[in-house]
Scaffold this motif. Structure first.
Motif, short mmCIF file in Angstrom:
data_model
loop_
_atom_site.label_atom_id
_atom_site.label_comp_id
_atom_site.label_asym_id
_atom_site.label_seq_id
_atom_site.Cartn_x
_atom_site.Cartn_y
_atom_site.Cartn_z
N LEU A 13 0.83 -1.21 0.00
CA LEU A 13 0.00 0.00 0.00
C LEU A 13 0.87 1.26 0.00
O LEU A 13 0.55 2.24 -0.67
N ASP A 16 3.54 0.67 -3.59
CA ASP A 16 2.99 0.37 -4.94
C ASP A 16 1.71 1.19 -5.17
O ASP A 16 0.64 0.88 -4.67
N GLU A 17 1.92 2.26 -5.95
CA GLU A 17 0.80 3.18 -6.18
C GLU A 17 -0.37 2.49 -6.88
O GLU A 17 -1.54 2.70 -6.53
N GLU A 18 -0.04 1.64 -7.87
CA GLU A 18 -1.10 0.95 -8.62
C GLU A 18 -1.90 0.02 -7.70
O GLU A 18 -3.14 -0.02 -7.76
N ARG A 20 -2.19 0.38 -4.44
CA ARG A 20 -2.94 1.23 -3.52
C ARG A 20 -4.26 1.70 -4.16
O ARG A 20 -5.30 1.65 -3.55
N TYR A 21 -4.17 2.14 -5.45
CA TYR A 21 -5.38 2.58 -6.12
C TYR A 21 -6.38 1.44 -6.34
O TYR A 21 -7.60 1.62 -6.21
N ALA A 22 -5.85 0.26 -6.62
CA ALA A 22 -6.73 -0.90 -6.83
C ALA A 22 -7.49 -1.22 -5.55
O ALA A 22 -8.71 -1.47 -5.57
N ALA A 24 -7.99 0.81 -2.94
CA ALA A 24 -8.90 1.93 -2.62
C ALA A 24 -10.14 1.86 -3.50
O ALA A 24 -11.27 2.09 -3.03
N GLY A 25 -9.91 1.53 -4.75
CA GLY A 25 -11.06 1.40 -5.66
C GLY A 25 -11.99 0.29 -5.23
O GLY A 25 -13.22 0.47 -5.24
#
Length: 197
Positions: A13, A16-18, A20-22, A24-25
């Motif tokens: 989290l 790895d930004e991707e 984290r967004y996954a 959160a999404g």
């Protein structure tokens, strides 16, 4: 969940930004879907309530229209009845005055017009006839005269002449109200109108 897995999850989290967004999404989507489900239930209920209200409004509108039609029919019936009674009372008063004061014989003349000369179909034709010193006057008494009534009165006079062989010397309409066009047409056809308006 093991502490090692938790640690790895938290590292991903943070780093790895991707990822984290996954996550959160997914978390946000699940919350949104739950909220949508709740809202959808409320929308369905609201739609049902709106449809019920629309049905109630339509029924109310129909009931009100029926009520207004009934009131209008009753008022029209009363007006027609009052007009007929007034015409008859006026006719009788006029007859009484003419006979007593002026020696004019007045009678209600009614004949069947099988050929439809007056109304363009077989019907009874009525007109008041006043006679004095051998002179005949046809009188039409009505609560309201429209332009379309003028030619009908003219045809009544013609029908009277055909049946009796007597041509009326004067054609007279007595009414409290005559349309402007009726007054003009009567003048053009040599019919006298006695009216207040």
């Amino acid at each position: 969940m093991s502490s090692q897995l938790k640690r790895k999850f938290l590292e991903l989290l943070k780093e790895d930004e991707e990822f984290r967004y996954a996550v959160a999404g997914l978390l946000g989507l699940e919350e949104i879907l739950k909220r949508l489900d709740r809202h959808e239930e409320q929308l369905v209920k609201l739609r049902e309530d709106m449809n019920k209200l629309r049905e109630d409004m339509n029924k109310l509108r129909e009931d009100m229209n029926r009520g207004f039609e009934l009131i209008e029919r009753r008022i029209s019936a009363l007006g027609a009845r009052w007009g007929l009674q007034t015409e008859e009372a006026f006719r009788e008063g006029l007859k009484g005055i003419l006979e007593r004061e002026f020696g004019v014989k007045v009678e209600r003349w009614i004949k069947r017009d099988e050929e439809g000369i007056v109304y363009e179909h077989p019907s009874d034709v009525e007109v008041d006839v006043a006679v004095k010193d051998g002179k005949t006057i046809l009188i039409e008494v009505s609560s309201h005269i429209k332009a379309s009534d003028i030619p009908i009165f003219r045809r009544k006079a013609e029908f009277y002449r055909r049946v009796t062989g007597v041509r009326a010397e004067r054609l007279v309409i007595v009414t409290p109200y005559a349309d402007e066009r009726a007054v003009e047409m009567a003048r053009e056809l040599g019919i006298e109108i006695y009216t207040k308006v």
